[in-house]
Design an enzyme around this catalytic site. Structure first.
Site, mmCIF file in Angstrom:
data_model
loop_
_atom_site.group_PDB
_atom_site.id
_atom_site.type_symbol
_atom_site.label_atom_id
_atom_site.label_comp_id
_atom_site.label_asym_id
_atom_site.label_seq_id
_atom_site.Cartn_x
_atom_site.Cartn_y
_atom_site.Cartn_z
ATOM 1 C CG HIS A 42 -108.557 -67.356 -15.571
ATOM 2 N ND1 HIS A 42 -109.714 -67.294 -16.325
ATOM 3 C CD2 HIS A 42 -107.639 -66.607 -16.237
ATOM 4 C CE1 HIS A 42 -109.491 -66.557 -17.392
ATOM 5 N NE2 HIS A 42 -108.250 -66.113 -17.357
ATOM 6 C CG ASP A 90 -107.350 -73.549 -15.086
ATOM 7 O OD1 ASP A 90 -106.631 -73.764 -16.078
ATOM 8 O OD2 ASP A 90 -107.687 -72.398 -14.735
ATOM 9 C CD GLN A 137 -100.827 -69.331 -16.417
ATOM 10 O OE1 GLN A 137 -99.619 -69.329 -16.640
ATOM 11 N NE2 GLN A 137 -101.666 -68.561 -17.087
ATOM 12 C CE LYS A 159 -102.857 -68.422 -20.764
ATOM 13 N NZ LYS A 159 -103.477 -67.993 -19.522
ATOM 14 C CB CYS A 177 -109.089 -63.316 -15.850
ATOM 15 S SG CYS A 177 -109.154 -62.471 -17.436
#
Length: 405
Positions: free
Chosen positions: A122, A199, A202, A225, A363
């Protein structure tokens, strides 16, 4: 193993909506998840019973708000299995957490140092390192992505060397759903003494997160999320690093002492939490994680896998549709293109049938370039989605195909 998706759906008021006379089929969970009533109630209850600033007041409301706010930090600590609650930093989301680390990194790197990211990032986990390298004189290198949408592990290991100071990669690809081998990748980076940031935007809602088991130095994720409100997120970092990491924002709360000419910084976690915090949303994030953690994790994973497997089977037998990203280990993301129609047209026509998906580059422009597409249509599943909704999606795609033929 049973999973009562109907009972779960009853807890999400927005799922009762209709779009243009059609029942809402919400398949944009990689962009943001919907919120259960208990999370909505937690947010409303804060503003109706104890709205106040935290850590600073000498009255009952401030005390109650502070206790709820800090209790939420403890919930996050347990959820990601962090060693210390002080390592849990409130942010506005994944992007801010990454920027906090990138700002410090730009001051700690020098010419000759190397940073490694990947080709599936991303933008928030790529542009930040680009800027840190430009500011410091370091060199950014990237791990290529295979045709199946996996990180090339042989190429990754070849990039690592004694000049590697920092490595960043996603737990899960937002665009493809690929689940990366974060523990193994971290271990490889640690052989060269590099810092590792993951990261987890997700990953947090779909993968078991244990930062101690992974062995990383930093893990970041967003509340929205994982069934919490927008505008709240978490940066976790090793205390030994955060205690000396350059601060990003200055102001109230993050200071220890201030004179007219100088200032010293507060202890963790407050040195990175300048200004009035997002108290209500932090409390709601704590409630979201409490709710999510009470579910049978294995049943949730099995349910989401069944959704993806079924959707993948239908997609593979759908004329004119190509799946982008066929990694062996994926979460519920089906990213695809069709011979007929731009992804934006597909999304528009699905919306008219009550189906919400995401279209575009997600993104992740370098990743789209890697696969030679301007963007994809992306259906992403969550625990409240059903097999019937997958059927509705593909019935609607048949109509889209006929309309665009």
């Amino acid at each position: 193993m049973s999973f009562d998706v109907a009972a779960i759906r009853e807890q999400f008021p927005i799922l009762k909506r209709e779009i243009d006379g059609n029942p809402l089929v919400y398949l944009d969970n990689a962009a943001t998840t919907q919120k259960p009533q208990c999370v909505i109630d937690a947010l409303v209850d804060y503003y109706t019973t104890c709205n106040s600033n935290v850590h600073r007041g000498a009255h009952r409301l401030a005390d109650e708000a502070t206790r709820r706010f800090e209790a939420a930090r403890d919930i996050v600590k347990d959820f990601i299995h962090a060693p210390k609650r002080e390592e849990v930093i409130w942010t506005t989301g994944t992007t801010e957490g990454i920027n906090i680390i990138a700002n410090g990194l730009s001051q700690l790197l020098s010419t000759g140092d190397e940073v490694i990211a990947t080709g599936m990032e991303h933008h928030a986990n790529l542009v930040t390192w680009q800027q840190a390298c430009k500011a410091s004189g370091a060199t950014l290198k990237t791990v290529p992505v295979t045709d199946d949408g996996e990180l090339d592990q042989t190429a990754y290991e070849a990039l690592l060397n004694e000049r590697t100071k920092f490595v960043a990669f996603p737990h899960v690809s937002n665009a493809l759903g690929t689940v990366n081998p974060v523990k193994a990748m971290t271990a490889k980076a640690k052989e060269f003494g590099a810092w590792v940031l993951i990261d987890g935007a997700q990953g947090a809602a779909h993968c078991k997160v244990d930062v101690q088991d992974i062995g990383c130095d930093f893990y970041v994720f967003s509340g929205h999320k994982i069934y919490a409100p927008m505008g709240i997120g978490v940066l976790w970092g090793q205390a030994s690093l955060l205690e000396n990491w350059p601060v990003w924002r200055t102001g109230g709360e993050m200071i220890a002492t201030v004179t007219l000419q100088n200032a010293t910084w507060n202890v963790l976690p407050y040195r990175f939490e300048a200004g009035t915090p997002n108290v209500g949303d932090a409390i709601a994030l704590g409630e979201a994680i409490r709710w999510f953690s009470a579910l049978d994790h294995h049943a949730v994973v099995a349910h989401e896998k069944a959704l993806l497997d079924y959707a993948t089977e239908l997609a593979e037998n759908f004329d004119g549709l190509t799946i982008i990203g066929n990694a062996k280990h994926k979460i519920g993301v089906l990213s695809f293109v069709m011979d007929q129609g731009h992804p934006a047209d597909i999304g528009f026509l699905l919306d008219r049938q009550g189906i919400a998906i995401r279209t575009g580059d997600h993104c992740a422009q370098p990743l789209m370039t890697r696969f030679g597409v301007p963007g994809t249509a992306r259906a992403s599943f969550s625990l409240y989605n059903t097999l019937e909704e997958v059927d509705i999606l593909f019935a609607a795609l048949k109509k889209v195909r006929s309309m665009l033929a």
